[in-house]
Design an enzyme around this catalytic site. Structure first.
Site, PDB file in Angstrom:
ATOM      1  N   ASP A 159       0.841  -1.199   0.000  1.00 57.73           N
ATOM      2  CA  ASP A 159       0.000   0.000   0.000  1.00 57.73           C
ATOM      3  C   ASP A 159       0.877   1.251   0.000  1.00 57.73           C
ATOM      4  O   ASP A 159       0.604   2.229  -0.702  1.00 57.73           O
ATOM      5  CB  ASP A 159      -0.904  -0.008   1.243  1.00 57.73           C
ATOM      6  CG  ASP A 159      -1.609  -1.341   1.409  1.00 57.73           C
ATOM      7  OD1 ASP A 159      -2.481  -1.647   0.599  1.00 57.73           O
ATOM      8  OD2 ASP A 159      -1.245  -2.104   2.342  1.00 57.73           O
ATOM      9  N   HIS A 187      -4.520  -3.442   6.448  1.00 58.09           N
ATOM     10  CA  HIS A 187      -4.337  -3.696   5.004  1.00 58.09           C
ATOM     11  C   HIS A 187      -5.700  -4.112   4.448  1.00 58.09           C
ATOM     12  O   HIS A 187      -5.996  -5.286   4.271  1.00 58.09           O
ATOM     13  CB  HIS A 187      -3.297  -4.791   4.781  1.00 58.09           C
ATOM     14  CG  HIS A 187      -3.195  -5.203   3.335  1.00 58.09           C
ATOM     15  ND1 HIS A 187      -2.806  -4.346   2.347  1.00 58.09           N
ATOM     16  CD2 HIS A 187      -3.475  -6.380   2.718  1.00 58.09           C
ATOM     17  CE1 HIS A 187      -2.827  -4.975   1.178  1.00 58.09           C
ATOM     18  NE2 HIS A 187      -3.237  -6.210   1.379  1.00 58.09           N
TER      19      HIS A 187
END
Ligand SMILES: NC(=O)C1=CN([C@@H]2O[C@H](COP(=O)(O)OP(=O)(O)OC[C@H]3O[C@@H](n4cnc5c(N)ncnc54)[C@H](O)[C@@H]3O)[C@@H](O)[C@H]2O)C=CC1
Ligand SMILES: O=C([O-])CC(=O)C(=O)O
Length: 326
Positions: A159, A187
């Protein structure tokens, strides 16, 4: 040359591992002077495919590859392991959220946590990649009570890398120009990619973009990037996930870049008001094989609300697997 270290990789015949193992054996994770013994775990029906991966590793003639173990027994895979990358878990398909995988995957991590507790090096560094990664890391950690909880982490580096590229492309700079970007929390699609402290070529990032792009384009693009890859590729991200795992472990073992930090989901010590014991992504600096949460990062009302929303999701995921948390 240093003496070899043992690196356990689960899901070793899967698509992420097909990128990951070769880069570990090439020295990209632990450095060009660190030989490795790969201890690869798979489920029994995948041992044939795993043998093929091991044959290809042999055929690379990597100078740093000091040994290989292929097994379907977690107690063997984690024996004396110095590092563990827990990749083996089912990936999601179109239309699913990562937490929809909890039921299918959570039990894997309680078994593996126990095996780590009983057999691994006391200094093991664990990275959980299999989704939902933060909660699977929590399950692993709680099932390994004899090991310091700080040694269990989950991956938000993908990410982080996605966010770097989005911001670089928007500002017409390169990722090398960007510092101090943070992924907070889970996440998942509630993660909070924060650029309030980021600089682009020394300039304040927020001053270079407008709030509308930040809120309605950048944040959702980073949050939904995994799903966008699944839609485009018909399978979840693999090479970029393996790359992020390499970066996470490399930084943890060898240190983060001077003057910057990385996003890592780590055991919360209560920093930023996040409940102690959750595996939550924070800005972290690594040095001498250890990580530290960067303190004193200012958070405005917008950020606090987003950090709290992703914390709330992690609490819900934790409560859904309470039967696996001793
Ligand atoms: N944290 C992150 O940023 C990312 C996480 N992921 C997650 O990583 C996981 C793996 O993804 P892929 O490699 O694409 O999946 P894959 O299905 O290609 O490979 C998974 C492998 O794990 C094996 N496996 C299943 N149960 C196991 C067990 N108990 N022990 C050992 N091995 C086991 C399977 O046989 C399979 O070979 C998925 O959960 C996926 O959602 C994927 C991308 C990014
Ligand atoms: O989205 C998924 O399911 C795979 C993953 O975690 C990612 O690409 O970030």
């Amino acid at each position: 040359m240093k003496s070899p270290v043992r690196v356990a990789v689960t899901g070793a015949a899967g698509q992420i591992s097909y990128s990951l193992l070769f880069r570990i054996a090439a020295g990209e994770m632990l450095g060009p002077d660190q030989p490795v013994i790969l201890q690869m775990l798979e489920i029994t029906p995948a041992l044939g495919a795993l043998k093929g991966v091991a044959m290809e590793l042999d055929d690379c003639a990597f100078p740093l590859l000091a040994g290989m173990i292929c097994t379907d027994d977690a107690n063997v895979a984690f024996k004396d392991a110095d590092y563990a990358l827990l990749v083996g878990a089912r990936p999601r398909g179109p239309g699913m959220e990562r937490k929809d995988l909890l039921e299918a995957n959570a039990a894997i991590f309680s078994v593996q946590g126990k095996a780590i507790n009983d057999h691994a090096s006391r200094d093991i560094k664990v990275l959980v990649v299999g989704n939902p990664a933060n909660t699977n890391a929590l399950i692993t950690q709680r099932n390994a009570p004899d090991i310091n909880p700080r040694q269990f982490t989950a991956m938000t580096r993908l990410d982080h890398n996605r966010a770097l590229t989005q911001l670089a492309q928007k500002t017409d700079k390169t990722i090398n120009d960007i510092k101090h970007l943070t992924i907070w929390g889970n996440h998942s699609s509630t993660q909070y990619p924060d650029i309030h402290h980021a600089t682009v070529d020394g300039q304040d990032a927020m001053g270079l973009i407008d709030q509308n792009w930040y809120e309605n384009d950048f944040i959702p693009t980073v949050q939904q990037r995994g799903a966008a890859i699944i839609d485009a590729r018909g399978a979840s991200s693999a090479a970029s996930a393996a790359n992020a795992a390499i970066f996470h472990m490399r930084d943890w073992a060898l240190g983060t870049a001077e003057g910057d930090w990385a996003s890592m989901a780590v055991y919360s010590d209560g920093s930023y008001g996040i409940e102690e014991g959750l595996i939550y992504s924070f800005p972290c600096v690594c040095k001498d094989g250890d990580w530290e949460i960067v303190q004193g990062v200012e958070t405005n009302e917008f950020s606090v609300a987003k950090m709290k929303a992703t914390e709330d999701e992690l609490k819900q995921e934790r409560d859904a697997v309470s039967h696996l948390l001793p």
